[in-house]
Design a protein around this motif. Sequence first.
Motif, PDB file in Angstrom:
ATOM      1  N   HIS A  77       0.835  -1.205   0.000  1.00 28.89           N
ATOM      2  CA  HIS A  77       0.000   0.000   0.000  1.00 28.89           C
ATOM      3  C   HIS A  77       0.871   1.256   0.000  1.00 28.89           C
ATOM      4  N   TYR A  78       1.980   1.225   0.701  1.00 28.35           N
ATOM      5  CA  TYR A  78       2.896   2.373   0.695  1.00 28.35           C
ATOM      6  C   TYR A  78       3.397   2.657  -0.721  1.00 28.35           C
ATOM      7  N   LEU A  79       3.817   1.621  -1.422  1.00 28.32           N
ATOM      8  CA  LEU A  79       4.327   1.815  -2.783  1.00 28.32           C
ATOM      9  C   LEU A  79       3.220   2.325  -3.717  1.00 28.32           C
ATOM     10  N   LYS A  80       2.012   1.805  -3.552  1.00 28.83           N
ATOM     11  CA  LYS A  80       0.890   2.314  -4.334  1.00 28.83           C
ATOM     12  C   LYS A  80       0.660   3.800  -4.050  1.00 28.83           C
ATOM     13  N   SER A  81       0.829   4.186  -2.793  1.00 29.80           N
ATOM     14  CA  SER A  81       0.589   5.575  -2.398  1.00 29.80           C
ATOM     15  C   SER A  81       1.658   6.501  -2.957  1.00 29.80           C
ATOM     16  N   VAL A  82       2.919   6.048  -2.988  1.00 32.35           N
ATOM     17  CA  VAL A  82       3.985   6.838  -3.598  1.00 32.35           C
ATOM     18  C   VAL A  82       3.693   7.055  -5.081  1.00 32.35           C
ATOM     19  N   ALA A  83       3.283   5.979  -5.741  1.00 34.34           N
ATOM     20  CA  ALA A  83       2.974   6.089  -7.171  1.00 34.34           C
ATOM     21  C   ALA A  83       1.817   7.051  -7.413  1.00 34.34           C
ATOM     22  N   ALA A  84       0.786   6.950  -6.581  1.00 31.71           N
ATOM     23  CA  ALA A  84      -0.388   7.819  -6.751  1.00 31.71           C
ATOM     24  C   ALA A  84      -0.061   9.274  -6.443  1.00 31.71           C
ATOM     25  N   ALA A  85       0.827   9.493  -5.462  1.00 33.42           N
ATOM     26  CA  ALA A  85       1.213  10.862  -5.107  1.00 33.42           C
ATOM     27  C   ALA A  85       2.118  11.491  -6.158  1.00 33.42           C
ATOM     28  N   GLY A  86       2.831  10.656  -6.918  1.00 33.14           N
ATOM     29  CA  GLY A  86       3.758  11.163  -7.912  1.00 33.14           C
ATOM     30  C   GLY A  86       5.012  11.757  -7.303  1.00 33.14           C
ATOM     31  N   THR A  87       5.240  11.477  -6.019  1.00 35.16           N
ATOM     32  CA  THR A  87       6.386  12.006  -5.296  1.00 35.16           C
ATOM     33  C   THR A  87       6.616  11.143  -4.068  1.00 35.16           C
ATOM     34  N   ASP A  88       7.861  11.205  -3.511  1.00 38.79           N
ATOM     35  CA  ASP A  88       8.120  10.506  -2.256  1.00 38.79           C
ATOM     36  C   ASP A  88       8.082  11.457  -1.064  1.00 38.79           C
ATOM     37  N   ASP A  89       7.612  12.678  -1.266  1.00 38.86           N
ATOM     38  CA  ASP A  89       7.409  13.614  -0.155  1.00 38.86           C
ATOM     39  C   ASP A  89       6.456  12.988   0.860  1.00 38.86           C
ATOM     40  N   ARG A  90       6.857  12.934   2.119  1.00 36.65           N
ATOM     41  CA  ARG A  90       6.074  12.144   3.081  1.00 36.65           C
ATOM     42  C   ARG A  90       4.691  12.714   3.361  1.00 36.65           C
ATOM     43  N   ASN A  91       4.528  14.013   3.276  1.00 33.65           N
ATOM     44  CA  ASN A  91       3.197  14.576   3.496  1.00 33.65           C
ATOM     45  C   ASN A  91       2.238  14.143   2.395  1.00 33.65           C
ATOM     46  N   ALA A  92       2.703  14.198   1.169  1.00 34.37           N
ATOM     47  CA  ALA A  92       1.866  13.786   0.048  1.00 34.37           C
ATOM     48  C   ALA A  92       1.583  12.291   0.103  1.00 34.37           C
ATOM     49  N   VAL A  93       2.592  11.484   0.473  1.00 35.27           N
ATOM     50  CA  VAL A  93       2.405  10.032   0.549  1.00 35.27           C
ATOM     51  C   VAL A  93       1.454   9.670   1.686  1.00 35.27           C
ATOM     52  N   ALA A  94       1.603  10.329   2.845  1.00 39.08           N
ATOM     53  CA  ALA A  94       0.713  10.054   3.977  1.00 39.08           C
ATOM     54  C   ALA A  94      -0.741  10.371   3.618  1.00 39.08           C
ATOM     55  N   ASP A  95      -0.943  11.428   2.867  1.00 39.18           N
ATOM     56  CA  ASP A  95      -2.304  11.761   2.422  1.00 39.18           C
ATOM     57  C   ASP A  95      -2.860  10.658   1.523  1.00 39.18           C
ATOM     58  N   LYS A  96      -2.028  10.148   0.626  1.00 40.75           N
ATOM     59  CA  LYS A  96      -2.481   9.084  -0.274  1.00 40.75           C
ATOM     60  C   LYS A  96      -2.731   7.771   0.480  1.00 40.75           C
ATOM     61  N   ILE A  97      -1.926   7.492   1.514  1.00 36.67           N
ATOM     62  CA  ILE A  97      -2.159   6.289   2.319  1.00 36.67           C
ATOM     63  C   ILE A  97      -3.565   6.315   2.892  1.00 36.67           C
ATOM     64  N   ARG A  98      -4.000   7.491   3.342  1.00 40.16           N
ATOM     65  CA  ARG A  98      -5.347   7.630   3.904  1.00 40.16           C
ATOM     66  C   ARG A  98      -6.426   7.665   2.819  1.00 40.16           C
ATOM     67  N   GLU A  99      -6.080   8.162   1.669  1.00 41.57           N
ATOM     68  CA  GLU A  99      -7.065   8.361   0.604  1.00 41.57           C
ATOM     69  C   GLU A  99      -7.377   7.083  -0.171  1.00 41.57           C
ATOM     70  N   LEU A 100      -6.350   6.285  -0.468  1.00 42.40           N
ATOM     71  CA  LEU A 100      -6.548   5.105  -1.308  1.00 42.40           C
ATOM     72  C   LEU A 100      -7.188   3.961  -0.532  1.00 42.40           C
ATOM     73  N   PRO A 101      -8.085   3.195  -1.159  1.00 37.51           N
ATOM     74  CA  PRO A 101      -8.582   1.977  -0.505  1.00 37.51           C
ATOM     75  C   PRO A 101      -7.458   0.947  -0.408  1.00 37.51           C
ATOM     76  N   VAL A 102      -7.501   0.123   0.624  1.00 39.60           N
ATOM     77  CA  VAL A 102      -6.499  -0.934   0.800  1.00 39.60           C
ATOM     78  C   VAL A 102      -7.052  -2.212   0.193  1.00 39.60           C
ATOM     79  N   ARG A 103      -6.398  -2.693  -0.854  1.00 42.33           N
ATOM     80  CA  ARG A 103      -6.858  -3.903  -1.535  1.00 42.33           C
ATOM     81  C   ARG A 103      -5.646  -4.777  -1.867  1.00 42.33           C
ATOM     82  N   ASP A 104      -5.626  -5.970  -1.292  1.00 44.90           N
ATOM     83  CA  ASP A 104      -4.548  -6.924  -1.518  1.00 44.90           C
ATOM     84  C   ASP A 104      -5.047  -8.292  -1.057  1.00 44.90           C
ATOM     85  N   PRO A 105      -4.230  -9.335  -1.140  1.00 46.90           N
ATOM     86  CA  PRO A 105      -4.713 -10.668  -0.743  1.00 46.90           C
ATOM     87  C   PRO A 105      -5.213 -10.753   0.694  1.00 46.90           C
TER      88      PRO A 105
END
Length: 403
Positions: free
Chosen positions: A313-341
């Motif tokens: 989920h972290y890697l998905k959030s970095v990709a969605a944020a388009g940056t590794d800036d932690r504020n942007a990534v933390a926002d995406k972690i909360r925004e994206l649904p968690v879907r995995d096995p």
Amino acid sequence: MKRRLQAVSIAIAAIAMSAMPVEAGPDQITIGVLNDQSGPYADTTGKGSVIAAQMAIDDFGGTVLGKPVKLLSSDHQNKVDIATATTRKWLDVDKVDLIVDVPNSGILLALQEIVRNKSGILIAAGGGTSRFTAEACSPYGFMWVYDSYALANSMGQAVTQSGGKSWFFLPVDYAWGEQLSVDLTAAITASGGKVVGSVKTPLNTSDFSSFLLQAQASKADVVALLNAGQDTITSVKQANEFGIPQTQRLATGLFYLTDAHAVGLQLAQGLIVSDGYYWDRTPETRAWAEQFKKRHNKMPSSPQMGVYSAVLHYLKSVAAAGTDDRNAVADKIRELPVRDPMVPDGRVRVDGTMLHDILLLQVKKPSESKGEWDLFNVLSATPGEIAFRPIDRSPCPLISKRG
């Protein structure tokens, strides 16, 4: 002579520079698995969590935003000074972007403050104190598998409502045992039960006899072993030696798959426990667990499954944020649904809690097991919105800030 001195100076400077630590550059994403690789939680987390993190990196493709993903790991040895020193080096020198796992809730709380005030993101898979996302919550801290509130809420109510009205606690003497005692007491009281006694036990002790004898003498309906890992294994075995399961019900704060395997079904059968994940719950979890077993020769524990989910989920959030800036990534972690096995449909609250089902499990009888790792029956699944602390009752200051 002047040229010779300049050449010597340049050579000395070059040697000095080569001896300095090489900092990770902006051209890679670095993930660090910090856990117990030699103590009571080594089987539950340890090298298995490192393997799970690498599986997530591999499944994502090994790169994100065109940058390679590097994996580090270290043994915190259940010592706060070692854990904090490693964390500071990782953040300051190695430029680690994500720290994950961190069994031992006392260490987890210490790392929360370091990460909050320095850099990076922290995701807990092994540690589980509910304080982490309550009064100690951080914009950069996330809880991924369980917390003491959710486990206590699920298991405490179920056991109390089925007849376990009086309880005696044996909590491990650090943050996990303390918080689990608080959360479990609340669940028991709300269900009409009471706690008649409690005695703290040392971390990583080999002799629970004096503590178990006090619990036995209390004649409480339920003896609750509020520890984890090797301590749970040892205390369950010794409780059987004293005949406690024959006269009192035995409950645990956490009883992992690896614990049940180590104790054996003959001694552990009938134990009711709560956990975040179980490998044999769905076709998706079974397929992933088989791949994990090929690398580790064991089926995964819930923290190991959680490490995979968190890193992915972290890697998905970095990709969605388009940056590794932690504020942007933390926002995406909360925004994206968690879907995995492990998590078909999870979501992350503002306080950092990842909402997903909490499972009520029972250790199988030997006659029910179909194989070495077929150890639990899934009795029920409590939705995350019900299992975890209600958001309107959380003291996390992020909640009021974000409305």
